[in-house]
Design a protein around this motif. Sequence first.
Motif, PDB file in Angstrom:
ATOM      1  N   LEU A 120       0.830  -1.198   0.000  1.00  0.00           N
ATOM      2  CA  LEU A 120       0.000   0.000   0.000  1.00  0.00           C
ATOM      3  C   LEU A 120       0.870   1.256   0.000  1.00  0.00           C
ATOM      4  N   GLU A 121       1.912   1.258   0.830  1.00  0.00           N
ATOM      5  CA  GLU A 121       2.828   2.399   0.853  1.00  0.00           C
ATOM      6  C   GLU A 121       3.481   2.593  -0.516  1.00  0.00           C
ATOM      7  N   ALA A 122       3.954   1.498  -1.106  1.00  0.00           N
ATOM      8  CA  ALA A 122       4.630   1.598  -2.395  1.00  0.00           C
ATOM      9  C   ALA A 122       3.681   2.113  -3.475  1.00  0.00           C
ATOM     10  N   ALA A 123       2.441   1.601  -3.479  1.00  0.00           N
ATOM     11  CA  ALA A 123       1.469   2.041  -4.478  1.00  0.00           C
ATOM     12  C   ALA A 123       1.158   3.524  -4.314  1.00  0.00           C
ATOM     13  N   ALA A 124       1.019   3.980  -3.073  1.00  0.00           N
ATOM     14  CA  ALA A 124       0.731   5.393  -2.848  1.00  0.00           C
ATOM     15  C   ALA A 124       1.877   6.275  -3.323  1.00  0.00           C
ATOM     16  N   VAL A 125       3.099   5.884  -3.023  1.00  0.00           N
ATOM     17  CA  VAL A 125       4.254   6.675  -3.464  1.00  0.00           C
ATOM     18  C   VAL A 125       4.325   6.728  -4.990  1.00  0.00           C
ATOM     19  N   CYS A 126       4.102   5.597  -5.643  1.00  0.00           N
ATOM     20  CA  CYS A 126       4.177   5.567  -7.110  1.00  0.00           C
ATOM     21  C   CYS A 126       3.059   6.392  -7.741  1.00  0.00           C
ATOM     22  N   LEU A 127       1.839   6.282  -7.203  1.00  0.00           N
ATOM     23  CA  LEU A 127       0.727   7.058  -7.761  1.00  0.00           C
ATOM     24  C   LEU A 127       0.894   8.550  -7.494  1.00  0.00           C
ATOM     25  N   LEU A 128       1.431   8.914  -6.329  1.00  0.00           N
ATOM     26  CA  LEU A 128       1.714  10.323  -6.062  1.00  0.00           C
ATOM     27  C   LEU A 128       2.752  10.859  -7.046  1.00  0.00           C
ATOM     28  N   THR A 129       3.727  10.028  -7.378  1.00  0.00           N
ATOM     29  CA  THR A 129       4.740  10.435  -8.346  1.00  0.00           C
ATOM     30  C   THR A 129       4.125  10.675  -9.718  1.00  0.00           C
ATOM     31  N   LEU A 130       3.270   9.770 -10.163  1.00  0.00           N
ATOM     32  CA  LEU A 130       2.620   9.929 -11.459  1.00  0.00           C
ATOM     33  C   LEU A 130       1.690  11.143 -11.456  1.00  0.00           C
ATOM     34  N   ALA A 131       1.012  11.376 -10.341  1.00  0.00           N
ATOM     35  CA  ALA A 131       0.165  12.564 -10.244  1.00  0.00           C
ATOM     36  C   ALA A 131       1.006  13.836 -10.334  1.00  0.00           C
ATOM     37  N   GLY A 132       2.186  13.811  -9.706  1.00  0.00           N
ATOM     38  CA  GLY A 132       3.086  14.956  -9.800  1.00  0.00           C
ATOM     39  C   GLY A 132       3.560  15.195 -11.221  1.00  0.00           C
ATOM     40  N   ALA A 133       3.855  14.098 -11.942  1.00  0.00           N
ATOM     41  CA  ALA A 133       4.268  14.238 -13.336  1.00  0.00           C
ATOM     42  C   ALA A 133       3.130  14.793 -14.187  1.00  0.00           C
ATOM     43  N   ALA A 134       1.911  14.320 -13.936  1.00  0.00           N
ATOM     44  CA  ALA A 134       0.755  14.838 -14.674  1.00  0.00           C
ATOM     45  C   ALA A 134       0.547  16.321 -14.383  1.00  0.00           C
ATOM     46  N   ALA A 135       0.753  16.716 -13.126  1.00  0.00           N
ATOM     47  CA  ALA A 135       0.626  18.129 -12.785  1.00  0.00           C
ATOM     48  C   ALA A 135       1.696  18.964 -13.487  1.00  0.00           C
ATOM     49  N   GLY A 136       2.919  18.424 -13.564  1.00  0.00           N
ATOM     50  CA  GLY A 136       3.981  19.145 -14.263  1.00  0.00           C
ATOM     51  C   GLY A 136       3.650  19.372 -15.724  1.00  0.00           C
ATOM     52  N   ILE A 137       2.974  18.395 -16.336  1.00  0.00           N
ATOM     53  CA  ILE A 137       2.591  18.538 -17.736  1.00  0.00           C
ATOM     54  C   ILE A 137       1.432  19.521 -17.882  1.00  0.00           C
ATOM     55  N   LEU A 139       0.508  22.011 -15.845  1.00  0.00           N
ATOM     56  CA  LEU A 139       0.755  23.385 -15.403  1.00  0.00           C
ATOM     57  C   LEU A 139       1.920  24.056 -16.110  1.00  0.00           C
ATOM     58  N   THR A 140       2.697  23.317 -16.876  1.00  0.00           N
ATOM     59  CA  THR A 140       3.837  23.885 -17.585  1.00  0.00           C
ATOM     60  C   THR A 140       3.827  23.398 -19.036  1.00  0.00           C
ATOM     61  N   ASP A 141       4.742  23.919 -19.818  1.00  0.00           N
ATOM     62  CA  ASP A 141       4.903  23.468 -21.198  1.00  0.00           C
ATOM     63  C   ASP A 141       6.035  22.461 -21.344  1.00  0.00           C
ATOM     64  N   ARG A 142       6.542  21.947 -20.237  1.00  0.00           N
ATOM     65  CA  ARG A 142       7.669  21.033 -20.297  1.00  0.00           C
ATOM     66  C   ARG A 142       7.275  19.703 -20.933  1.00  0.00           C
ATOM     67  N   ALA A 143       8.144  19.214 -21.790  1.00  0.00           N
ATOM     68  CA  ALA A 143       7.942  17.889 -22.358  1.00  0.00           C
ATOM     69  C   ALA A 143       8.531  16.803 -21.457  1.00  0.00           C
ATOM     70  N   ARG A 144       9.450  17.191 -20.569  1.00  0.00           N
ATOM     71  CA  ARG A 144      10.111  16.230 -19.673  1.00  0.00           C
ATOM     72  C   ARG A 144      10.019  16.725 -18.225  1.00  0.00           C
ATOM     73  N   PRO A 145       8.898  16.475 -17.555  1.00  0.00           N
ATOM     74  CA  PRO A 145       8.783  16.887 -16.153  1.00  0.00           C
ATOM     75  C   PRO A 145       9.515  15.956 -15.195  1.00  0.00           C
ATOM     76  N   GLY A 146      10.012  14.827 -15.703  1.00  0.00           N
ATOM     77  CA  GLY A 146      10.605  13.802 -14.852  1.00  0.00           C
ATOM     78  C   GLY A 146      11.671  14.272 -13.886  1.00  0.00           C
ATOM     79  N   PRO A 147      12.701  15.009 -14.344  1.00  0.00           N
ATOM     80  CA  PRO A 147      13.752  15.432 -13.412  1.00  0.00           C
ATOM     81  C   PRO A 147      13.226  16.242 -12.236  1.00  0.00           C
ATOM     82  N   GLY A 148      12.308  17.172 -12.504  1.00  0.00           N
ATOM     83  CA  GLY A 148      11.746  17.978 -11.420  1.00  0.00           C
ATOM     84  C   GLY A 148      10.921  17.146 -10.464  1.00  0.00           C
ATOM     85  N   VAL A 149      10.144  16.203 -11.002  1.00  0.00           N
ATOM     86  CA  VAL A 149       9.328  15.337 -10.154  1.00  0.00           C
ATOM     87  C   VAL A 149      10.219  14.447  -9.289  1.00  0.00           C
ATOM     88  N   ALA A 150      11.288  13.904  -9.875  1.00  0.00           N
ATOM     89  CA  ALA A 150      12.204  13.058  -9.117  1.00  0.00           C
ATOM     90  C   ALA A 150      12.858  13.842  -7.987  1.00  0.00           C
TER      91      ALA A 150
END
Length: 209
Positions: A120-137, A139-150
């Motif tokens: 459950l902890e692992a799933a929550a962390v992974c889904l929060l990460t994907l939600a953060g990446a979706a937010a980066g896309i 709210l910004t024009d970045r094509a690669r939000p990955g580094p900032g999310v990481a």
Amino acid sequence: MRGVTRASALPVLRTLPWPTLAAAGGVGLLLAAVPRLTDGTPGTGPALSLLRCVALAGALGLAFLLDDPARHTTAAVPVRRLARQALRAALVAPPVALWWAAAVLLVPAEIRPPVGDVTLEAAAVCLLTLAGAAAGIRLTDRARPGPGVAAGLLASAVLAPLLLPERWALFVPVGDERWAAAHDRWALLLAAAVAAWGLYGAERVGRHR
């Protein structure tokens, strides 16, 4: 729409960040194998910490899942952004699930923490990460939000145990009286992550108009 999504599965499969995911997965498996590689057998507490680090490693790899160098080109295809993102997640879900199962099994059974709660902890962390990446896309024009999310994920992993009040603690040891309450909070975080991904994964209404 379903036909278009199915037709795009193979091209999307080829563009996924497999090297990054493989590197993160390899680091995670090495961490999970530490108890078997050392002479002594650590207790459940260190094993729990290792599995949490494994989950963090996997989430760091998933931070780059939604990176799309051709973002401004694929925006014109007749498939909604959320569907494209869900397709990426669906394609990596089976190998990620197998990877997590292997990581859990690498931890000796006698020191393995409760598998359901740690998953459950692992799933929550992974889904929060994907939600953060979706937010980066969204709210910004970045094509690669990955580094900032990481980077944000690493900062959160360090600061959350230090800044969260005791009554909101998430990273509690096995056997602690707060264990059940902490995993109720993890379940809420998981639900919030799914909702946030649904919100930020959708295009803005003005754009469709």
